[in-house]
Design an enzyme around this catalytic site. Structure first.
Site, short mmCIF file in Angstrom:
data_model
loop_
_atom_site.label_atom_id
_atom_site.label_comp_id
_atom_site.label_asym_id
_atom_site.label_seq_id
_atom_site.Cartn_x
_atom_site.Cartn_y
_atom_site.Cartn_z
N GLU A 1 7.89 15.94 16.29
CA GLU A 1 8.54 15.83 14.99
C GLU A 1 7.86 16.78 13.99
O GLU A 1 6.64 16.75 13.84
CB GLU A 1 8.40 14.39 14.48
CG GLU A 1 9.04 14.17 13.15
CD GLU A 1 8.82 12.76 12.62
OE1 GLU A 1 7.68 12.28 12.68
OE2 GLU A 1 9.79 12.15 12.17
N LYS B 1 0.89 -1.18 0.00
CA LYS B 1 0.00 0.00 0.00
C LYS B 1 0.92 1.23 0.00
O LYS B 1 1.50 1.59 1.02
CB LYS B 1 -0.88 -0.04 1.25
CG LYS B 1 -1.46 1.28 1.71
CD LYS B 1 -2.43 1.92 0.76
CE LYS B 1 -2.78 3.32 1.28
NZ LYS B 1 -1.81 4.35 0.84
N GLU C 1 8.27 1.22 12.03
CA GLU C 1 9.36 2.20 11.97
C GLU C 1 8.69 3.56 11.97
O GLU C 1 8.07 3.93 10.98
CB GLU C 1 10.16 2.04 10.66
CG GLU C 1 10.80 0.70 10.46
CD GLU C 1 12.02 0.50 11.35
OE1 GLU C 1 12.44 1.46 12.03
OE2 GLU C 1 12.53 -0.62 11.36
N GLY D 1 6.09 4.96 8.95
CA GLY D 1 5.22 6.12 8.88
C GLY D 1 5.11 6.78 10.24
O GLY D 1 6.02 6.67 11.07
N SER D 2 3.99 7.42 10.46
CA SER D 2 3.83 8.21 11.68
C SER D 2 3.39 7.36 12.87
O SER D 2 2.80 6.29 12.70
CB SER D 2 2.79 9.30 11.43
OG SER D 2 1.56 8.69 11.15
N CYS E 1 13.35 10.55 8.17
CA CYS E 1 12.98 10.10 9.52
C CYS E 1 14.12 10.29 10.51
O CYS E 1 13.90 10.61 11.66
CB CYS E 1 12.55 8.64 9.48
SG CYS E 1 13.79 7.57 8.77
N GLY F 1 0.88 4.06 13.23
CA GLY F 1 1.47 2.85 13.83
C GLY F 1 0.60 2.29 14.94
O GLY F 1 0.36 1.07 15.02
P1 NAD Z 1 1.65 8.37 7.65
O1 NAD Z 1 1.72 7.56 8.88
O2 NAD Z 1 0.62 9.41 7.54
O3 NAD Z 1 1.44 7.42 6.39
C1 NAD Z 1 2.26 6.31 6.16
C2 NAD Z 1 1.50 5.28 5.36
O4 NAD Z 1 0.43 4.82 6.14
C3 NAD Z 1 0.91 5.80 4.05
O5 NAD Z 1 1.04 4.83 3.06
C4 NAD Z 1 -0.55 5.99 4.41
O6 NAD Z 1 -1.40 5.86 3.30
C5 NAD Z 1 -0.77 4.86 5.38
N1 NAD Z 1 -1.91 5.06 6.29
C6 NAD Z 1 -2.46 6.23 6.70
N2 NAD Z 1 -3.51 5.99 7.52
C7 NAD Z 1 -3.61 4.65 7.64
C8 NAD Z 1 -4.50 3.78 8.35
N3 NAD Z 1 -5.49 4.25 9.11
N4 NAD Z 1 -4.29 2.45 8.25
C9 NAD Z 1 -3.27 1.95 7.51
N5 NAD Z 1 -2.45 2.72 6.79
C10 NAD Z 1 -2.61 4.05 6.86
O7 NAD Z 1 3.12 8.95 7.44
P2 NAD Z 1 3.65 9.91 6.29
O8 NAD Z 1 3.07 11.26 6.52
O9 NAD Z 1 3.45 9.26 4.97
O10 NAD Z 1 5.23 9.90 6.61
C11 NAD Z 1 5.79 10.68 7.58
C12 NAD Z 1 6.06 9.88 8.84
O11 NAD Z 1 6.81 8.72 8.55
C13 NAD Z 1 6.90 10.65 9.82
O12 NAD Z 1 6.41 10.49 11.12
C14 NAD Z 1 8.26 10.02 9.69
O13 NAD Z 1 9.12 10.16 10.77
C15 NAD Z 1 7.92 8.62 9.43
N6 NAD Z 1 9.06 7.93 8.81
C16 NAD Z 1 9.77 7.03 9.55
C17 NAD Z 1 10.86 6.37 9.00
C18 NAD Z 1 11.66 5.33 9.77
O14 NAD Z 1 12.42 4.57 9.15
N7 NAD Z 1 11.52 5.21 11.06
C19 NAD Z 1 11.22 6.65 7.69
C20 NAD Z 1 10.49 7.60 6.97
C21 NAD Z 1 9.40 8.21 7.55
#
Ligand code: NAD
Length: 496
Positions: A399, A189, A265, A242-243, A300, A247
């Site tokens: 963040e 996804k 992550e 992601g965020s 990140c 998570g």
């Molecule tokens: P996000 O959490 O909004 O989205 C990440 C993914 O999750 C996207 O594909 C999104 O479509 C999906 N998503 C959103 N809502 C969901 C739900 N209810 N159920 C399942 N999936 C869902 O994050 P973002 O805005 O795309 O990215 C930024 C975040 O990612 C920041 O917090 C950043 O620190 C983190 N990040 C972490 C790392 C790491 O390796 N630790 C690397 C890059 C980014």
């Protein structure tokens, strides 16, 4: 080769409407719905992606399960999987510039960085796990003579991969490559605002010889397609970057559905600590500026909290300001730019909200703090530095995921450790010092998945990446990542 003429030709390529990728072929979303893709370079729409729904996720998971049960990938000899993954890596390299430009149009990362960090890094990761998989052995347990205890390593089944928009190919490959190498089928996804490169990646995987149904992609909204994957009863694991809030949801989905494994992550608020005896303050300043501002801070592991020892504070800040003002923000598809666009207009607005709050809370704005190049229609932001930041301010705690740096001053090593660990996150960090003992003490004292010493970033595929505390759990990269995508099975055999 990467050159401006080829980039300029590729940026004009018509993208049109992209479909889901299920069972080895592009298909429309069952609802027929699609989403507009807007480029942060100029704020204009340039493509459409299918708005995948619950039915589409069901279809993709069924296809992945069917392929897994069939065994043509899951039970293939590791040497065969290696051959296909090697070919896959070659194809990604062959199409690297095409993938990089497509990705930049989607998320605004500067092309030089995107080219290396996205297709080339993804190809390297795919090759690494392809080459590793025929060196993974099972075990024989040290049992009594009358029994034989064998420990087999088996693929999990269907793995859901959910990634963010900053580096979808690189981060995607960190999960996709070990999952595939271990024999799993996957449903990816992609992020809403940067889906195009992962769709292309799936096509290249099939071209390399991956059997149909092993690699599926469902684009669409996180709250719909992502949720459906998280709640699915026939998905064995979710590998997520992601965020934090999303998570947490994935953990809830697992609890409410089939107790699937969830690897997270998440974000960071990483401390970058400059001691007075840093080997080269000027170099430390240049690397620190890059460590927060490259890709508009949308990294990140970005070093977003800078801690500087008081005795060199003024000197270091002069160098930091010089290094920061040298960074050229501009069209991400221009090879002369150091920093491209912020990924979306929404993210830019969010960043500016952090700036306003920092000013309101009493931090001092040293440089930046504003939108720039507004005439382009794109989302560009000046690298921003605040000093006099205190532990309780929002800028020290939350963040931003944007080009905003908060600077604090410290006197002693103990104070530096306390400030560094005063966060709910624990993803990355750095220490600048000439003293080996200080460096090793700091490596032990900082609660983070990585502690850089006299550098920032750049850790390659050979070492794990992941967080302590609320930065998540599970590790991407290195041979350890294969463990996430395999299960242990015991055979206990009587020899009587
Ligand atoms: P996000 O959490 O909004 O989205 C990440 C993914 O999750 C996207 O594909 C999104 O479509 C999906 N998503 C959103 N809502 C969901 C739900 N209810 N159920 C399942 N999936 C869902 O994050 P973002 O805005 O795309 O990215 C930024 C975040 O990612 C920041 O917090 C950043 O620190 C983190 N990040 C972490 C790392 C790491 O390796 N630790 C690397 C890059 C980014």
């Amino acid at each position: 080769m990467i050159n401006q003429d080829t980039i300029d030709t590729l940026r004009k390529t018509e993208v049109g409407a992209r479909r889901l990728f299920i069972d080895g072929t592009p298909v429309d979303a069952q609802s027929g719905a699609s989403l507009e893709v807007i480029s942060p370079i100029d704020g204009r729409p340039f493509a459409r992606i299918a708005d995948g729904g619950v039915a589409d996720v069901d279809r993709a998971v069924a296809s992945a399960r069917k392929a897994f049960a069939k065994g043509s990938w899951s039970r293939a000899a590791p040497a065969l999987r290696k051959k296909v993954l090697t070919k896959f890596a070659e194809l990604v390299e062959k199409h690297a510039l095409e993938l990089a430009v497509l990705g930049v149009r989607d998320n605004g990362t500067e092309i030089g960085m995107a080219y290396k960090a996205e297709p080339l890094s993804a190809a390297g990761t795919i090759r690494y796990y392809g080459e590793a998989i025929d060196k993974v052995y099972g075990e024989i347990a040290p049992t009594a003579d009358n029994v034989l205890g064998l420990i087999h390593k088996e693929p999990l089944g269907v793995v859901g991969v959910i990634v963010p928009w900053n580096f979808p190919l690189m981060i995607g490959a960190w999960k996709i490559a070990p999952a595939l190498a271990a024999g799993n089928s996957i449903v990816v996804k992609p992020p809403e605002i940067a889906s195009l490169t992962l769709l292309r990646l799936a096509e290249l995987a099939v071209e390399a010889g991956l059997p149909e149904g092993v690699f599926n992609v469902v684009t669409g909204r996180g709250s719909v397609a992502g949720e459906a994957l998280g709640l699915h009863m026939d998905v064995d694991a979710i590998a997520f970057t992601g965020s934090g809030p999303v998570g947490r949801r994935l953990l809830e989905y697992a609890a409410r559905s089939n107790l699937k494994r969830v690897f997270l992550e998440l974000g960071g608020k990483s401390p970058n600590i400059v001691f007075a005896d840093a080997p080269d303050l000027k170099q430390a300043a240049v690397v620190s500026a890059n460590g927060i501002f490259r890709n508009s801070g949308q990294v990140c592991v970005a070093g977003s909290r800078l801690l500087v020892q008081a005795s060199v504070y003024d000197r270091f800040m002069d160098e930091l300001l010089k290094a920061t003002t040298k960074l050229k923000v501009g069209d991400p598809l221009d090879l002369g730019s150091d920093i491209g666009a912020v990924s979306s207009a929404e993210q830019l607005t969010k960043n500016l909200g952090f700036v306003a709050k920092a000013v309101e809370e009493g931090a001092r704005l040293v440089t930046g703090g504003e939108r720039i190049l507004a005439g382009t229609g794109g989302s560009y932001m000046a690298p921003t530095i605040f000093e006099n930041v205190t532990e309780t301010m929002q800028l020290a705690r939350e963040e931003v995921f944007g080009p905003v740096l908060g600077v604090m001053r410290f006197e002693t090593e103990e104070e530096a450790v306390r400030l560094a660990n005063a966060t709910v996150y624990g993803l990355a960090s750095a220490v600048w010092t000439s003293n080996l003992s200080t460096a090793h003490r700091m490596v032990r004292a900082i609660n983070a998945g990585v502690v850089h010493v006299n550098t920032y970033g750049g850790a390659d595929i050979t070492v794990p990446l992941g967080g302590f505390k609320q930065s998540g759990f599970g590790r991407d990269k290195s041979l350890h990542a294969i463990e996430k995508y395999t299960d242990l099975k015991t055979a206990w055999i009587s020899l009587n």
